[in-house]
Design a protein around this motif. Structure first.
Motif, PDB file in Angstrom:
ATOM      1  N   ALA A  38      22.384 -46.639  27.888  1.00 43.62           N
ATOM      2  CA  ALA A  38      21.933 -46.030  26.632  1.00 43.62           C
ATOM      3  C   ALA A  38      21.993 -44.506  26.712  1.00 43.62           C
ATOM      4  O   ALA A  38      22.368 -43.834  25.739  1.00 43.62           O
ATOM      5  CB  ALA A  38      20.510 -46.486  26.321  1.00 43.62           C
ATOM      6  N   PHE A  39      21.616 -43.947  27.856  1.00 42.99           N
ATOM      7  CA  PHE A  39      21.701 -42.490  28.035  1.00 42.99           C
ATOM      8  C   PHE A  39      23.135 -42.012  27.858  1.00 42.99           C
ATOM      9  O   PHE A  39      23.403 -41.026  27.162  1.00 42.99           O
ATOM     10  CB  PHE A  39      21.173 -42.104  29.415  1.00 42.99           C
ATOM     11  CG  PHE A  39      21.197 -40.624  29.693  1.00 42.99           C
ATOM     12  CD1 PHE A  39      20.123 -39.823  29.328  1.00 42.99           C
ATOM     13  CD2 PHE A  39      22.282 -40.028  30.302  1.00 42.99           C
ATOM     14  CE1 PHE A  39      20.133 -38.457  29.569  1.00 42.99           C
ATOM     15  CE2 PHE A  39      22.311 -38.663  30.542  1.00 42.99           C
ATOM     16  CZ  PHE A  39      21.230 -37.881  30.182  1.00 42.99           C
ATOM     17  N   VAL A  40      24.075 -42.720  28.480  1.00 46.47           N
ATOM     18  CA  VAL A  40      25.484 -42.335  28.373  1.00 46.47           C
ATOM     19  C   VAL A  40      25.992 -42.510  26.945  1.00 46.47           C
ATOM     20  O   VAL A  40      26.809 -41.718  26.458  1.00 46.47           O
ATOM     21  CB  VAL A  40      26.335 -43.136  29.365  1.00 46.47           C
ATOM     22  CG1 VAL A  40      27.819 -42.842  29.175  1.00 46.47           C
ATOM     23  CG2 VAL A  40      25.913 -42.812  30.793  1.00 46.47           C
ATOM     24  N   ALA A  41      25.512 -43.524  26.247  1.00 47.93           N
ATOM     25  CA  ALA A  41      25.908 -43.702  24.840  1.00 47.93           C
ATOM     26  C   ALA A  41      25.488 -42.494  24.012  1.00 47.93           C
ATOM     27  O   ALA A  41      26.238 -42.017  23.147  1.00 47.93           O
ATOM     28  CB  ALA A  41      25.278 -44.979  24.283  1.00 47.93           C
ATOM     29  N   GLY A  42      24.284 -41.975  24.272  1.00 52.35           N
ATOM     30  CA  GLY A  42      23.841 -40.777  23.563  1.00 52.35           C
ATOM     31  C   GLY A  42      24.661 -39.555  23.930  1.00 52.35           C
ATOM     32  O   GLY A  42      24.985 -38.730  23.063  1.00 52.35           O
ATOM     33  N   VAL A  43      25.006 -39.425  25.202  1.00 48.57           N
ATOM     34  CA  VAL A  43      25.858 -38.317  25.636  1.00 48.57           C
ATOM     35  C   VAL A  43      27.209 -38.374  24.931  1.00 48.57           C
ATOM     36  O   VAL A  43      27.721 -37.370  24.424  1.00 48.57           O
ATOM     37  CB  VAL A  43      26.042 -38.343  27.165  1.00 48.57           C
ATOM     38  CG1 VAL A  43      27.176 -37.410  27.595  1.00 48.57           C
ATOM     39  CG2 VAL A  43      24.755 -37.957  27.871  1.00 48.57           C
ATOM     40  N   ASN A  44      27.807 -39.556  24.896  1.00 46.46           N
ATOM     41  CA  ASN A  44      29.119 -39.702  24.263  1.00 46.46           C
ATOM     42  C   ASN A  44      29.061 -39.379  22.773  1.00 46.46           C
ATOM     43  O   ASN A  44      29.999 -38.790  22.220  1.00 46.46           O
ATOM     44  CB  ASN A  44      29.653 -41.118  24.477  1.00 46.46           C
ATOM     45  CG  ASN A  44      30.126 -41.348  25.892  1.00 46.46           C
ATOM     46  OD1 ASN A  44      30.492 -40.410  26.594  1.00 46.46           O
ATOM     47  ND2 ASN A  44      30.119 -42.596  26.335  1.00 46.46           N
ATOM     48  N   ALA A  45      27.987 -39.754  22.104  1.00 48.55           N
ATOM     49  CA  ALA A  45      27.849 -39.425  20.687  1.00 48.55           C
ATOM     50  C   ALA A  45      27.743 -37.912  20.490  1.00 48.55           C
ATOM     51  O   ALA A  45      28.343 -37.347  19.564  1.00 48.55           O
ATOM     52  CB  ALA A  45      26.629 -40.126  20.102  1.00 48.55           C
ATOM     53  N   ALA A  46      26.988 -37.241  21.363  1.00 49.00           N
ATOM     54  CA  ALA A  46      26.894 -35.785  21.283  1.00 49.00           C
ATOM     55  C   ALA A  46      28.243 -35.129  21.531  1.00 49.00           C
ATOM     56  O   ALA A  46      28.583 -34.107  20.910  1.00 49.00           O
ATOM     57  CB  ALA A  46      25.866 -35.271  22.293  1.00 49.00           C
ATOM     58  N   VAL A  47      29.042 -35.728  22.401  1.00 49.68           N
ATOM     59  CA  VAL A  47      30.375 -35.201  22.685  1.00 49.68           C
ATOM     60  C   VAL A  47      31.268 -35.276  21.446  1.00 49.68           C
ATOM     61  O   VAL A  47      32.089 -34.384  21.204  1.00 49.68           O
ATOM     62  CB  VAL A  47      30.992 -35.965  23.875  1.00 49.68           C
ATOM     63  CG1 VAL A  47      32.493 -35.785  23.925  1.00 49.68           C
ATOM     64  CG2 VAL A  47      30.361 -35.501  25.172  1.00 49.68           C
ATOM     65  N   VAL A  48      31.124 -36.330  20.655  1.00 47.13           N
ATOM     66  CA  VAL A  48      31.882 -36.415  19.401  1.00 47.13           C
ATOM     67  C   VAL A  48      31.521 -35.231  18.497  1.00 47.13           C
ATOM     68  O   VAL A  48      32.404 -34.605  17.889  1.00 47.13           O
ATOM     69  CB  VAL A  48      31.602 -37.750  18.682  1.00 47.13           C
ATOM     70  CG1 VAL A  48      32.281 -37.774  17.311  1.00 47.13           C
ATOM     71  CG2 VAL A  48      32.100 -38.916  19.529  1.00 47.13           C
ATOM     72  N   VAL A  96      20.312 -33.290  25.339  1.00 45.89           N
ATOM     73  CA  VAL A  96      19.438 -33.842  24.300  1.00 45.89           C
ATOM     74  C   VAL A  96      20.043 -35.116  23.726  1.00 45.89           C
ATOM     75  O   VAL A  96      19.325 -36.097  23.455  1.00 45.89           O
ATOM     76  CB  VAL A  96      19.190 -32.800  23.189  1.00 45.89           C
ATOM     77  CG1 VAL A  96      18.443 -33.432  22.021  1.00 45.89           C
ATOM     78  CG2 VAL A  96      18.413 -31.622  23.746  1.00 45.89           C
ATOM     79  N   GLY A  97      21.363 -35.148  23.549  1.00 48.12           N
ATOM     80  CA  GLY A  97      22.014 -36.368  23.071  1.00 48.12           C
ATOM     81  C   GLY A  97      21.753 -37.541  23.992  1.00 48.12           C
ATOM     82  O   GLY A  97      21.470 -38.661  23.536  1.00 48.12           O
ATOM     83  N   GLY A  98      21.815 -37.295  25.314  1.00 48.18           N
ATOM     84  CA  GLY A  98      21.522 -38.363  26.265  1.00 48.18           C
ATOM     85  C   GLY A  98      20.086 -38.832  26.181  1.00 48.18           C
ATOM     86  O   GLY A  98      19.806 -40.042  26.229  1.00 48.18           O
ATOM     87  N   LEU A  99      19.150 -37.901  26.036  1.00 46.69           N
ATOM     88  CA  LEU A  99      17.726 -38.276  25.941  1.00 46.69           C
ATOM     89  C   LEU A  99      17.439 -39.062  24.666  1.00 46.69           C
ATOM     90  O   LEU A  99      16.676 -40.046  24.680  1.00 46.69           O
ATOM     91  CB  LEU A  99      16.860 -37.021  25.993  1.00 46.69           C
ATOM     92  CG  LEU A  99      16.888 -36.244  27.323  1.00 46.69           C
ATOM     93  CD1 LEU A  99      16.098 -34.952  27.206  1.00 46.69           C
ATOM     94  CD2 LEU A  99      16.339 -37.115  28.455  1.00 46.69           C
TER      95      LEU A  99
END
Length: 411
Positions: A344-354, A181-184
């Motif tokens: 942008a998808f990876v940026a969302g994934v990385n934020a969810a990982v934080v 979901v973070g990636g989306l």
């Protein structure tokens, strides 16, 4: 891949060295590379780009950017790529073995020795290692939040992910869900915040056929291992599956493996929480990749296969997915990284990982370690040493462990 050597400046060749040469270089790095993934990248650059001149700065930057984009242990993936460039597939294997073996051996020895730590001093030492984990994970959350959540959109993704995971008790399904979901959400909201596409080019000695085979193996194992396990597979398969799934979902840095591994080995009862966190603290005191923590967990796992066989299963399981997806992505990376929606998808994934790591900082790291004011002060001192004074992690491990032993002896 651009290769710069003493007699081949500007030339492009698939291999320019031998596997034995790669093994010697990475064994030395595996014995001396303290400080975590970012420090490892500095060691690699100094030794292999500046001193040995295996490749130029631009090619090295291309490799680093790819490995930071993919799931898996970034520094080990960079090392694997450098060995691949230098001496083909045997060179890649030699780089992984040389960089991984020293810390894996040390952590297996700790696994065998930890069971003999009894009495106030032994208990104090193990508790000190758990407090080290508090300081290390807090530093990771702090640094990753500043780098990966610099704007409102990504900060919101991280906070939402942490909230979901805290209330869902960080189950495996919730972890995968917040990453997807973070990636989306990042795909929708973060395209305008991405930097311009890079202009350099990455060429590697991996054919498209080999890359597709590696990607197919990555996804087949990810899908088939849980199915085989559900039909009553042997314990060795169940153990391998637990480590493989953890290694396949690690985005954003080695410390993110903590909540994934805990769900994989503590929840089924293979490893106790106290032993898990003590081993994680010990992993900060050894050189090489943090993923070798899996060797310790495999060695102490309460399964028929433990000890050295369990350590081997842990190592292969946790490293294999990152190396497969790296091999499968290398030939296609140039075209893929030009797309702003992919970044942008990876940026969302990385934020969810934080958010994932932030939730793990509270539970289990904080809740199972910090029980008194003295515990809080020791963990805070370790955090300040790491963040403000920039002390090496091994120094923080030693000082915190000594402090905990002294307090246990006095108490």
């Amino acid at each position: 891949m651009r290769i710069v050597g003493p007699e081949h400046t500007g030339a492009e060749r698939a291999t320019t060295g031998t596997a034995s040469e790669v093994l010697r270089a990475f064994l030395m790095l595996g014995l001396t590379s303290f400080g975590g993934p970012i420090a490892h990248l500095g060691y690699f650059r100094n030794e292999l780009v500046l001193r040995r001149r295996w490749l130029d700065e631009s090619a090295y930057a291309d490799i680093v950017s790819l490995c930071q984009f993919l799931p898996g242990p970034a520094s080990s993936q960079v090392g694997f790529s450098l060995g691949l460039v230098r001496a083909g597939y045997l060179g890649a294997l030699a780089a992984w073995v040389g960089f991984t073996l020293p810390s894996a051996v040390l952590l297996v020895l700790f696994a065998y020795g930890a069971r003999f730590l009894s009495g106030p001093m032994g208990v104090g030492l193990l508790h000190g290692l758990k407090l080290v984990a508090v300081a290390i994970v807090a530093q990771a959350v702090w640094g990753m939040a500043r780098t990966l959540c610099p704007d409102l959109q990504r900060a919101a993704i991280a906070i939402a992910a942490a909230t979901v995971l805290l209330f869902a008790h960080s189950s495996a399904v919730a972890q995968i869900g917040v990453i997807v979901v973070g990636g989306l959400v990042g795909f929708r909201l973060c395209r305008s915040t991405q930097p311009p596409a890079p202009t350099s080019h990455l060429r590697v000695p991996v054919s498209h056929r080999a890359a597709i085979a590696a990607l197919a193996a990555f996804f087949l194992l990810l899908v088939l291992l849980p199915l085989i396990r559900s039909f009553g597979a042997p314990n060795s398969v169940a153990l391998f599956d637990a480590f493989y799934r953890s290694g396949a979902l690690v985005f954003g840095g080695g410390h993110v493996v903590l909540p994934l591994l805990r769900e994989a080995v503590v929840t089924p009862g293979w490893v106790m929480d106290d032993a898990f966190l003590a081993g994680y603290g010990a992993a900060q005191a050894v050189p090489g990749p943090l993923f070798t923590f899996a060797a310790y967990l495999g060695a102490i796992a309460n399964t028929p296969l433990h000890g050295v066989p369990g350590a081997v299963i842990g190592l292969l399981g946790i490293f294999l997915p990152g190396l497969l997806i790296l091999t499968g992505t290398l030939p296609f990376w140039d075209a893929f990284r030009q797309r702003s929606d992919a970044r942008a998808f990876v940026a969302g994934v990385n934020a969810a990982v934080v958010g994932l790591l932030g939730a793990a900082l509270y539970n289990p790291v904080w809740t199972s370690s910090v029980r008194t004011v003295t515990d809080f002060l020791l963990a805070l001192a370790g955090f300040i040493l790491l963040v403000v004074w920039r002390a090496p992690p091994v120094v923080v491990v030693i000082l915190t462990a000594i402090g905990a032993v002294v307090i246990a002896a006095l108490g």
